[in-house]
Design an enzyme around this catalytic site. Structure first.
Site, PDB file in Angstrom:
ATOM      1  CB  CYS A   2      -1.091   0.258   1.132  1.00  0.00           C
ATOM      2  SG  CYS A   2      -1.663  -1.125   1.722  1.00  0.00           S
ATOM      3  NE  ARG A  27       4.665   1.771  -1.657  1.00  0.00           N
ATOM      4  CZ  ARG A  27       5.812   1.323  -0.751  1.00  0.00           C
ATOM      5  NH1 ARG A  27       6.921   1.481  -1.438  1.00  0.00           N
ATOM      6  NH2 ARG A  27       5.628   0.460   0.435  1.00  0.00           N
ATOM      7  CD1 TRP A  74      -1.493  -5.092  -4.595  1.00  0.00           C
ATOM      8  CD2 TRP A  74      -1.517  -6.310  -2.558  1.00  0.00           C
ATOM      9  NE1 TRP A  74      -1.173  -6.497  -4.722  1.00  0.00           N
ATOM     10  CE2 TRP A  74      -1.043  -7.435  -3.391  1.00  0.00           C
ATOM     11  CE3 TRP A  74      -1.592  -6.971  -1.562  1.00  0.00           C
ATOM     12  CZ2 TRP A  74      -0.923  -8.203  -3.526  1.00  0.00           C
ATOM     13  CZ3 TRP A  74      -0.378  -8.279  -1.202  1.00  0.00           C
ATOM     14  CH2 TRP A  74      -0.720  -8.788  -2.374  1.00  0.00           C
ATOM     15  CG  ASN A 100       2.669  -0.247   3.551  1.00  0.00           C
ATOM     16  OD1 ASN A 100       2.161  -0.851   3.465  1.00  0.00           O
ATOM     17  ND2 ASN A 100       3.494   0.176   3.556  1.00  0.00           N
ATOM     18  N   GLY A 101       1.584  -2.777   5.664  1.00  0.00           N
ATOM     19  CA  GLY A 101       1.508  -3.114   6.559  1.00  0.00           C
ATOM     20  C   GLY A 101       0.558  -4.625   6.773  1.00  0.00           C
ATOM     21  CD  GLU A 500      12.594 -11.365 -15.429  1.00  0.00           C
ATOM     22  OE1 GLU A 500      12.342 -12.183 -14.894  1.00  0.00           O
ATOM     23  OE2 GLU A 500      12.020 -10.470 -15.122  1.00  0.00           O
ATOM     24  CE  LYS A 504       8.900  -8.772 -15.955  1.00  0.00           C
ATOM     25  NZ  LYS A 504      10.404  -9.208 -14.382  1.00  0.00           N
ATOM     26  CD  GLU A 507       5.779  -9.676 -13.597  1.00  0.00           C
ATOM     27  OE1 GLU A 507       5.380  -9.398 -11.747  1.00  0.00           O
ATOM     28  OE2 GLU A 507       6.504  -9.543 -14.280  1.00  0.00           O
ATOM     29  CG  HIS A 523      12.591 -34.895 -19.124  1.00  0.00           C
ATOM     30  ND1 HIS A 523      13.470 -36.593 -19.128  1.00  0.00           N
ATOM     31  CD2 HIS A 523      14.200 -34.507 -19.108  1.00  0.00           C
ATOM     32  CE1 HIS A 523      14.461 -36.810 -19.318  1.00  0.00           C
ATOM     33  NE2 HIS A 523      14.885 -35.295 -19.583  1.00  0.00           N
ATOM     34  CE  LYS A 622       8.799  -1.541  -9.317  1.00  0.00           C
ATOM     35  NZ  LYS A 622       9.278  -2.283 -10.894  1.00  0.00           N
TER      36      LYS A 622
END
Ligand code: F6R
Length: 627
Positions: A2, A27, A74, A100-101, A500, A504, A507, A523, A622
């Site tokens: 947040c 955020r 968030w 925030n937390g 990666e 990307k 996301e 496999h 973020k």
């Protein structure tokens, strides 16, 4: 996670809070709200969804209030609905809080407060805080000479368990903004007769560059006259702000459609800055041509390295492992921080523990490092470890947790999907691996110089890749915008790039994508392949080139369309792949710095073509400051 912002001064608080929230939206962005104090009342406005919803609501309300707090959320506890949005208030609507937390003991506190008559209106953990403060304020007379609000909040935070940052205003104390930091970031900004607070500096850099990041266990009282800082025991602390090396244009898009695209294009500059910082004094240092500013004893008798990280930083760490093992011959393990925390490796002596986190605030990474520190302190001296952090934010919590830091030089990254910070982390790992190799004399000077000279060419190579790829990746994005599944494969040093590339794409475009070591496809995952599943293969000349090409052929035989990230003018590749995303031909060891670029662009263009919010993808934030 947040974002928090706060203001006290002489200007209209609402405008400053909204401008600050806009810069913090990266955020968290599932709801937002602000609370201002004016004429003895708290005016709290909240809205579900993006900030523009809050902005529209506020257009109908004009308040000249000069103090207020804001929040962009968030969701952790409770759905992303307006009733769960911050600020939260007590029943009398006098105290407003943004947080925030996570408050871990909120259930017990809620029950205790309910028993005292408090009525709760949200599903959040945060709501207990204004109720608790209001309850404690009952013990003070508003005319008391010291600050009852500060004292009540100080007592309240001593009841809270968890990691949190808070900003609080109260209708009865219209000249006080109280902020708290306990394991979640919070910075105070100093202006002329006005003061700011925020979870992150971009929110306030347009107003001031004089900042003071609070430390854990600190509480600050901001008034129009100044800032007082205390610890949770109530002792006054003396602290001075420092000047921030960030200018407001760094947090603008500068003509690019999205921050992510701008940040992809900033990568040549990031590599140049890293070369300058890490490799500049080649002649001066006889032992090693690398200058990371790390003490000699970090390297002495080093036998093992453990790296903890999450997400993209974990991918950078995998490349770091490859480099350290192949160049310096030191056994290196890479762990998901969230797993290591509960299942650490057996203790070993002469071990270096590295935490990699661009934000320096990722709760899982910090907790894994803290756990490792603690368990080693409890054991015999032979298990003492050395600790190192790699971060883009040396002023972050990571900076306080570990004694040594390699600062990555990406500049601030606003797009939620990490791009330039990944490249900056790779540069840090090249420097570290080469430095270790020089100290342990595992590579000769000629090889070392060759690698460093190769690195010096990389910025130009990224530039030409960016130039040639922009159109190609846009074209491919057009064709693949509706594709439902993608497979990315690579081997050796480019296997983490396959991971990666897939991350990307997932996301920001919400397309299902998986990265595999190319040799593993047969496999099991090869069963997924058919004409509807394209395979992106990273095939650069070197130790595994032919192997990757054969693996790609196997995919083609199952009707998959093949996209190759290969060197320009590779005739063999041109025959095999249906589409090419060519990069410059460089040493395999350096190739990840180039091969990641077309994959970032591909993901970007697919997401943009699908009309998605590239910089703020759904459900993400973020910096992930909760476990
Ligand atoms: C991916 C991404 C995340 C982060 C992860 C760790 O684009 O941004 O996967 O890499 O949350 O974040 P830091 O590096 O801040 O610890």
């Amino acid at each position: 996670m947040c974002g928090i912002v706060g203001y006290i001064g002489t200007q209209a608080a609402t405008d400053i809070l909204l401008a600050g929230l806009e810069k913090l939206e990266y955020r968290g962005y599932d709801s937002a709200g602000i609370a201002t104090v004016w004429e003895g009342e708290v005016n709290c406005v909240r809205a579900k969804g993006k900030l523009h919803n809050l902005r529209s609501k506020l257009e109908q309300i004009e308040t000249p209030a000069q103090i207020g707090i804001g929040h962009t959320r968030w969701a952790t506890h409770g759905k992303p609905e307006e009733y769960n949005a911050h600020p939260h208030m007590d029943n009398a609507m006098r105290v407003a809080v943004v947080q925030n937390g996570i408050i871990e003991n909120y259930r017990e506190l809620r029950e205790e407060l309910k028993a005292k008559g408090h009525v709760f209106r949200s599903e959040t953990d945060t709501e207990v805080i204004p109720h608790l403060i209001a309850e404690l304020l009952k013990n003070f007379s508003p005319s008391s000479p010291s600050s009852p609000l500060l004292e009540a909040i100080r007592q309240a935070v001593n009841h809270l368990q968890g990691a949190f940052a808070l900003a609080v205003v109260c209708a009865d104390y219209p000249d006080e903004l109280i902020v708290v930091r306990q394991q979640a970031p919070l910075v105070i900004g100093f202006g002329q007769g006005e003061f700011f607070c925020a979870s992150d500096t971009p929110a306030i850099v347009a107003y001031t560059r004089a900042v003071l990041p609070l430390e854990n266990g600190e509480i600050a009282r901001l008034t129009p006259l100044g800032v007082e800082i205390y610890n949770f025991a109530g002792d006054r602390l003396k602290k001075q702000p420092r000047l921030l090396n960030l200018n407001p244009t760094m947090v603008e898009k500068q003509g690019f459609k999205h921050f992510m695209l701008k940040e992809i294009h900033e990568q040549p500059g990031v590599v140049r800055a890293s070369l300058e910082a890490y490799f500049n004094n080649v002649e001066e240092n006889v032992r090693s041509p690398i200058n990371l500013g790390l003490p000699e004893d970090l390297y002495t008798d080093l036998e093992q390295i453990h790296i903890v990280a999450c997400g993209t930083s974990w991918h950078a760490a995998l490349i770091g492992k490859y480099l350290i093992e192949q160049l310096a011959g030191i056994s290196t393990q890479v762990h998901y921080a969230s797993e290591y925390r509960y299942a650490p490796s057996p203790l070993t002596s002469n071990t270096l523990i590295i935490g990699v986190t661009q934000s320096g605030e990722t709760a899982d990474t910090l907790a894994a490092l803290a756990m490792e520190k603690e368990r080693r302190q409890r054991k015999e001296a032979k298990y003492e470890a050395r600790f190192l952090g790699i971060t883009n934010r040396p002023e972050s919590s990571l900076g306080h947790l570990v004694p040594h830091i390699i600062s990555t030089l990406a500049g601030i990254e606003i797009g939620v999907a990490a791009t330039k910070t990944f490249t900056a982390q790779l540069m840090a790992f090249y420097a570290l691996a080469l430095d270790l190799a020089a100290h342990h004399q595992t590579v000769d000077k000629e090889t070392l110089d060759k690698i460093i000279n190769g690195l010096r060419q990389i910025p130009k190579d990224i530039e030409s890749t960016l130039e040639s790829q922009e159109r190609l990746s846009e074209q491919l994005a057009h064709e693949f915008a509706e594709t439902q599944d993608f497979i990315f494969v690579g081997r050796g040093i480019n296997f983490p790039i396959a991971l990666e590339g897939a991350l990307k794409l997932k996301e920001i475009s919400y397309i299902h994508a998986e990265g595999y070591p190319a040799g593993e496809m047969k496999h099991g995952p090869i069963a997924l392949l058919d004409a509807k599943v394209p395979v992106v293969a990273i095939a650069v000349p070197g130790s595994v080139y032919e192997k990757v090409i054969s693996n790609a052929q196997e995919a083609k035989a199952r009707d998959s369309r093949l996209i190759g990230v290969t060197p320009v003018n590779d005739g063999e590749a041109a025959e095999i792949f249906n589409d090419l995303l060519p990069v410059s031909d460089v040493e395999e060891l350096l190739s990840p710095l180039l091969t990641v670029v077309p994959l970032q662009l591909l993901a970007y263009h697919i997401a943009a073509r699908r009309g998605l919010d590239v910089d703020q993808p759904r459900n993400l934030a973020k910096s992930v400051t909760v476990e």
